[in-house]
Scaffold this motif. Structure first.
Motif, PDB file in Angstrom:
ATOM      1  N   ARG A  72      -3.317   1.294   2.210  1.00 25.64           N
ATOM      2  CA  ARG A  72      -3.142   0.228   3.210  1.00 25.64           C
ATOM      3  C   ARG A  72      -1.673   0.071   3.598  1.00 25.64           C
ATOM      4  NH1 ARG A  72      -1.934  -2.026   6.684  1.00 25.64           N
ATOM      5  NH2 ARG A  72      -2.500  -4.072   7.529  1.00 25.64           N
ATOM      6  N   ILE A  73      -0.756   0.220   2.641  1.00 20.82           N
ATOM      7  CA  ILE A  73       0.656   0.042   2.957  1.00 20.82           C
ATOM      8  C   ILE A  73       1.211   1.256   3.699  1.00 20.82           C
ATOM      9  CG2 ILE A  73       2.940  -0.264   1.952  1.00 20.82           C
ATOM     10  CD1 ILE A  73       0.978  -2.716   1.952  1.00 20.82           C
TER      11      ILE A  73
ATOM     12  N   ALA B  77       6.404   8.947  -1.382  1.00 16.75           N
ATOM     13  CA  ALA B  77       5.994   8.425  -0.078  1.00 16.75           C
ATOM     14  C   ALA B  77       6.211   6.920  -0.002  1.00 16.75           C
ATOM     15  CB  ALA B  77       4.526   8.763   0.173  1.00 16.75           C
ATOM     16  N   LEU B  78       5.913   6.202  -1.098  1.00 15.29           N
ATOM     17  CA  LEU B  78       6.133   4.761  -1.111  1.00 15.29           C
ATOM     18  C   LEU B  78       7.616   4.414  -1.070  1.00 15.29           C
ATOM     19  CD1 LEU B  78       3.511   3.705  -3.812  1.00 15.29           C
ATOM     20  CD2 LEU B  78       3.364   3.267  -1.359  1.00 15.29           C
ATOM     21  N   ALA B  79       8.440   5.227  -1.732  1.00 11.78           N
ATOM     22  CA  ALA B  79       9.871   4.919  -1.837  1.00 11.78           C
ATOM     23  C   ALA B  79      10.543   4.871  -0.476  1.00 11.78           C
ATOM     24  CB  ALA B  79      10.546   5.953  -2.726  1.00 11.78           C
TER      25      ALA B  79
ATOM     26  N   SER C   7       6.118  -3.180   3.485  1.00  9.36           N
ATOM     27  CA  SER C   7       5.628  -2.891   2.133  1.00  9.36           C
ATOM     28  C   SER C   7       4.472  -3.775   1.711  1.00  9.36           C
ATOM     29  CB  SER C   7       6.765  -3.055   1.125  1.00  9.36           C
ATOM     30  OG  SER C   7       7.171  -4.418   1.064  1.00  9.36           O
ATOM     31  N   GLY C   8       4.118  -4.774   2.508  1.00  7.49           N
ATOM     32  CA  GLY C   8       3.036  -5.676   2.144  1.00  7.49           C
ATOM     33  C   GLY C   8       3.467  -6.834   1.289  1.00  7.49           C
TER      34      GLY C   8
ATOM     35  N   GLY D 193       4.992 -11.886  -8.887  1.00  5.73           N
ATOM     36  CA  GLY D 193       4.267 -11.448  -7.695  1.00  5.73           C
ATOM     37  C   GLY D 193       4.761 -10.104  -7.189  1.00  5.73           C
ATOM     38  N   VAL D 194       6.068  -9.893  -7.197  1.00  5.74           N
ATOM     39  CA  VAL D 194       6.631  -8.617  -6.759  1.00  5.74           C
ATOM     40  C   VAL D 194       6.230  -7.514  -7.729  1.00  5.74           C
ATOM     41  CG1 VAL D 194       8.778  -7.345  -6.387  1.00  5.74           C
ATOM     42  CG2 VAL D 194       8.552  -9.688  -5.550  1.00  5.74           C
ATOM     43  N   MET D 195       6.283  -7.808  -9.022  1.00 10.95           N
ATOM     44  CA  MET D 195       5.910  -6.797 -10.008  1.00 10.95           C
ATOM     45  C   MET D 195       4.430  -6.406  -9.877  1.00 10.95           C
ATOM     46  SD  MET D 195       8.465  -5.833 -11.726  1.00 10.95           S
ATOM     47  CE  MET D 195       7.513  -4.924 -12.928  1.00 10.95           C
ATOM     48  N   ARG D 196       3.579  -7.396  -9.649  1.00  8.73           N
ATOM     49  CA  ARG D 196       2.159  -7.081  -9.509  1.00  8.73           C
ATOM     50  C   ARG D 196       1.923  -6.218  -8.272  1.00  8.73           C
ATOM     51  NH1 ARG D 196      -3.269 -10.496 -10.384  1.00  8.73           N
ATOM     52  NH2 ARG D 196      -4.660  -9.111  -9.238  1.00  8.73           N
ATOM     53  N   HIS D 197       2.572  -6.528  -7.171  1.00  9.98           N
ATOM     54  CA  HIS D 197       2.374  -5.747  -5.949  1.00  9.98           C
ATOM     55  C   HIS D 197       2.839  -4.311  -6.146  1.00  9.98           C
ATOM     56  CE1 HIS D 197       1.776  -5.108  -1.683  1.00  9.98           C
ATOM     57  NE2 HIS D 197       3.002  -4.610  -1.581  1.00  9.98           N
TER      58      HIS D 197
END
Length: 469
Positions: free
Chosen positions: A147-148, A166-168, A175-176, A211-215
């Protein structure tokens, strides 16, 4: 496990355009309440004349006097998402609508059936193009990452080894993460996800919260996701409303094509076919006109359904101007695709005949087609006749017989080149006053055709009774 994400950036607009008689005419969706309505989205014809998202409605209409507008309806957009989920369900048993403006579905288990990912991707894109929806498509090892990544890519397919790289590269704005978290990270000098991946996790959690760590854990596939899984409806019902009354059957072709495409997608998701469905025409100033579309065998191909439906509609007389069309089906049957034969043969001929039979019944009606009933009778002219009932169970003797019997027999001496077989004596009918005594022969005509001819026992003159195929 790999997940595909389909993002529909113009779903609201394209869903509204599907309901219009002329999708190419200038059109825009509005948001807000009068008199402060603004343009939410506009089609190409409107944008070509200067209409842009965010403009006040009055300014947009000044640029484009022919602009037609409609309010954005969240319920309508959600219905389109449900219909697209029904389409995706034909390819995966795990489809989710948890993400706004998108749907995600598991594809790893579908590759064995639909081929490697490039072929599967081409199939998905082709069907979405036929449905008329702009989209972006990405495949990743987990639904959160897919999704991101679709925010910045189209056509990207990454595996576990390439996921973090790819995420980096993603900007934090795509980034959502929540907007407040993005602002806090930007003030700290962070711009891309990769910069967060380099920080020690305890320090990251202490400075920016759980929250940031979970994402980040969800994106990496380290944190399990509990997505709501789509379940299809048990019946099908779709409607199309016209902007102006339609007075001819030909005017129903466009909405029927759209409705039958949706029915086809629904049936594929159910792994089923349909033999009967109803069409309800909402009429101006009168009760609705309803009729049933019946098929000889289960079908689910959109083009076949459209052809057969239009053929049956040709026999329908409209009782008034049509304002809407509703297509509904509630009974489905298991569907087995017809096995395609590479070479011509009995199986291929049977497929061709079944398709022709279906089209003839749709165009002419079942009452117009009568089967040839075989009867135990030696006289050829009485052995086969047309009847409205089911095919007779009597089986004639295994004798050489022509495929075409003439309605009236005629002299045959001038056309016979030679006799190939015979005679075969047929003597019958003494009990009903129509006694016949004939000697039948297989004859070759001067042009090479084979004919069935007869003469009376001891006679000289031949009569032509039929032709062999």
């Amino acid at each position: 496990m790999h997940w595909a994400c389909l993002l529909f950036p113009r779903l609201a607009l394209e869903g509204a355009l599907r309901r219009r008689d002329d999708p190419a005419a200038p059109f825009a969706l509005l948001e807000g309440a009068p008199p402060r309505q603004r343009i939410r989205a506009a089609n190409q014809a409107a944008r070509d004349q200067g209409v842009k998202p965010g403009q006040p409605r009055g300014l947009a209409e000044a640029f484009c006097p022919a602009l037609d507008c409609a309010p954005l309806e969240a319920a309508t957009v959600e219905r389109w998402r449900q219909r697209l989920a029904a389409w995706a369900y034909a390819y995966s048993g795990q489809v989710s609508l948890d993400y706004p403006h998108a749907l995600v579905f598991e594809v790893a288990s579908s590759l064995a059936l639909f081929g490697p990912w490039p072929a599967f991707e081409a199939r998905l894109r082709g069907e979405l193009a036929a449905l008329g929806f702009t989209h972006r498509l990405v495949v990743a090892p987990n639904p959160a990452a897919a999704r991101i990544l679709v925010n910045a890519h189209d056509g990207l397919a990454v595996d576990d080894a390439g996921l973090e790289a790819a995420l980096a590269r993603l900007p934090l704005a795509r980034s959502g993460l929540a907007a407040e978290s993005v602002q806090t990270l930007n003030r700290s000098g962070f711009r891309r996800l990769g910069e967060l991946f380099t920080l020690p996790r305890p320090a990251l959690a202490r400075r920016f919260g759980g929250g940031v760590m979970r994402h980040l854990g969800e994106l990496r596939g380290e944190w399990p996701l509990a997505l709501a899984v789509y379940r299809p409806a048990t019946h099908f019902s779709r409607s199309f409303e016209f902007e102006r009354p339609v007075h001819a059957i030909a005017g129903l072709a466009f909405p029927l094509k759209r409705l039958l495409q949706e029915l086809s997608a629904f049936l594929r998701g159910q792994d089923a076919g349909v033999e009967r469905f109803s069409l309800v025409l909402g009429l101006e100033g009168g009760p609705a006109q309803r009729f049933e579309v019946g098929l000889l065998a289960p079908q689910r191909d959109a083009e076949t359904l459209l052809e057969l439906t239009r053929a049956q509609l040709e026999r329908v007389r409209l009782e008034g101007p049509v304002l809407s069309v509703t297509l509904a089906a509630s009974r489905f049957t298991p569907y087995a695709p017809v096995r395609r034969e590479l070479l011509a043969g009995p199986a291929r001929q049977a497929q061709v005949w079944a398709a022709l039979h279906q089209r003839l019944v749709a165009r002419l009606g079942e009452a117009a087609l009568k089967p040839l009933v075989e009867h135990r009778e030696h006289r050829p002219e009485a052995a086969v006749f047309a009847a409205a009932g089911p095919r007779a169970t009597d089986t004639p003797e295994s004798r050489l017989r022509p495929g075409w019997l003439l309605a009236e027999m005629m002299p045959a001496e001038a056309g016979i080149a030679r006799l190939l077989a015979g005679p075969e004596r047929i003597e019958s009918g003494w009990w009903d006053g129509d006694d016949v005594r004939r000697d039948y022969y297989l004859a070759e005509w001067h042009d090479g055709r084979h004919a069935w001819v007869w003469r009376e026992p001891g006679g000289e003159s031949f009569h032509l009774h039929g032709w062999f195929g």
